[in-house]
Design a protein around this motif. Structure first.
Motif, short mmCIF file in Angstrom:
data_model
loop_
_atom_site.label_atom_id
_atom_site.label_comp_id
_atom_site.label_asym_id
_atom_site.label_seq_id
_atom_site.Cartn_x
_atom_site.Cartn_y
_atom_site.Cartn_z
N SER A 165 0.82 -1.21 0.00
CA SER A 165 0.00 0.00 0.00
C SER A 165 0.85 1.26 0.00
O SER A 165 0.41 2.32 -0.46
CB SER A 165 -0.94 0.00 1.21
N MET A 166 2.09 1.16 0.52
CA MET A 166 2.98 2.31 0.58
C MET A 166 3.91 2.41 -0.62
O MET A 166 4.44 3.49 -0.91
CB MET A 166 3.82 2.24 1.86
N SER A 167 4.14 1.31 -1.30
CA SER A 167 5.15 1.26 -2.37
C SER A 167 4.97 2.31 -3.46
O SER A 167 5.97 2.87 -3.93
CB SER A 167 5.17 -0.15 -2.99
N GLY A 172 11.86 4.20 -5.46
CA GLY A 172 12.93 5.09 -5.92
C GLY A 172 13.34 6.13 -4.91
O GLY A 172 14.16 7.00 -5.21
N GLY A 173 12.81 6.04 -3.69
CA GLY A 173 13.10 7.05 -2.68
C GLY A 173 14.40 6.80 -1.93
O GLY A 173 14.98 5.72 -1.97
N GLU A 174 14.84 7.84 -1.23
CA GLU A 174 16.03 7.74 -0.38
C GLU A 174 15.82 6.68 0.69
O GLU A 174 14.74 6.60 1.30
CB GLU A 174 16.28 9.10 0.28
N VAL A 190 12.66 4.54 4.36
CA VAL A 190 12.54 4.93 2.95
C VAL A 190 11.73 6.21 2.93
O VAL A 190 10.71 6.33 3.63
CB VAL A 190 11.84 3.85 2.10
N ARG A 191 12.18 7.19 2.12
CA ARG A 191 11.50 8.47 2.03
C ARG A 191 10.97 8.69 0.63
O ARG A 191 11.66 8.44 -0.36
CB ARG A 191 12.46 9.60 2.39
N SER A 192 9.73 9.13 0.53
CA SER A 192 9.11 9.33 -0.77
C SER A 192 9.86 10.38 -1.59
O SER A 192 10.16 11.46 -1.07
CB SER A 192 7.65 9.77 -0.60
N PRO A 193 10.15 10.10 -2.86
CA PRO A 193 10.81 11.10 -3.69
C PRO A 193 9.89 12.25 -4.09
O PRO A 193 10.35 13.36 -4.37
CB PRO A 193 11.26 10.30 -4.92
N ASP A 197 7.51 14.40 3.13
CA ASP A 197 7.05 14.13 4.49
C ASP A 197 6.50 12.71 4.63
O ASP A 197 6.13 12.31 5.74
CB ASP A 197 5.99 15.14 4.92
N VAL A 198 6.43 11.97 3.54
CA VAL A 198 5.95 10.58 3.59
C VAL A 198 7.15 9.66 3.73
O VAL A 198 8.03 9.62 2.86
CB VAL A 198 5.14 10.23 2.33
N THR A 199 7.21 8.92 4.82
CA THR A 199 8.33 8.00 5.08
C THR A 199 7.81 6.71 5.68
O THR A 199 6.73 6.67 6.29
CB THR A 199 9.35 8.62 6.06
N LEU A 200 8.61 5.65 5.52
CA LEU A 200 8.29 4.34 6.10
C LEU A 200 9.53 3.85 6.84
O LEU A 200 10.64 3.92 6.32
CB LEU A 200 7.91 3.34 5.01
#
Length: 250
Positions: A165-167, A172-174, A190-193, A197-200
């Motif tokens: 659901s988060m992928s 491709g994020g940091e 993992v941080r959204s590119p 502010d979206v991270t997992l």
């Protein structure tokens, strides 16, 4: 521990600008052996947030190492856990250490165990603050007010769906993995590119402290996620809808 570089900054936890009065160790030194306490992440914190977090740390640092899988687990329990519990009568009562063992189903095997009755609210509260602190430490600012931190434990059969659901937001994020104190506390993120502010996150205490529920199914790590608040999502949808309407009349 106060430092000039941490005073008068934005608090990593409440996000109020100019209010910080001290440097806070995001993962408290109490969770580490003396030889592993160098170079731990620090962030600016206000006195109220620092006090709130310290109270949670006193409780959590006394109970999590009880089930430690660290290579020096015996040393943790001998030098830290026993002393902290022996010196805290209220904690002894809360943990109900004198209760008789219970028969618990662990992976299909019925075993006598002395379950430690932990306060999930306190542990979750601390994990929320750690997530906020690590966000600040790695990205140089507090989490935006339009987003919120969430922490949860998932059974193995639920993890794949959660990650899927988060992928779409994270591909491709940091990403980074960090190990502190030889496994005393480890994490990866993992941080959204596209949405910074979206991270997992994954958090592991003491090489994966096992926690079990009443169903006998457990987990050995926490998941952390920073995501938009409901009102933020609604606001973005309205913007998109207005943009589409404007294009239709151009």
């Amino acid at each position: 521990m106060a430092g000039k570089g941490y005073k008068g900054k934005t608090c990593a936890y409440c996000g109020i600008d100019g209010i910080s009065s001290t440097a806070d160790h995001v993962i408290a030194r109490a969770f580490f052996l003396l030889e592993d306490r160098a170079h731990l992440p620090q962030v600016p914190a206000c006195s109220d947030c620092n006090s709130k977090k310290s109270a949670l740390e006193v409780y959590v640092s006394a109970i999590l190492p009880i089930a430690s899988r660290h290579e020096d687990a015996d040393k943790f329990q001998r030098d830290f856990v026993r002393k902290r519990i022996e010196n805290n009568a209220k904690l002894q009562r809360d943990l109900r250490l004198d209760d008789p063992p219970q028969m618990v189903n662990i992976g299909g095997l019925i075993r006598p165990m002395h379950p430690i009755r932990i306060d999930a609210v306190k542990i979750t509260g601390l994990m929320h603050m750690i997530l906020q602190g690590l966000f600040y430490f790695h990205f140089g600012r507090p989490l935006s007010g339009d987003y919120y931190p969430d922490v949860l434990m998932l059974h193995n059969d639920a993890q794949a769906a959660f990650v899927a659901s988060m992928s779409p937001y994270l591909d491709g994020g940091e990403n980074r993995e960090v190990n502190l104190g030889r496994g005393s506390f480890a994490y990866r993120y993992v941080r959204s590119p596209a949405y910074p502010d979206v991270t997992l996150w994954n958090f592991f205490w003491h090489n994966g402290v096992p926690l079990h529920g009443s169903d006998g199914i457990g987990a050995n790590h926490w998941w952390g996620v920073t995501r938009p608040r409901t009102e933020t999502v609604a606001r973005e949808k309205i913007k998109q809808a207005r943009g589409s309407s404007s294009e239709q009349f151009e």
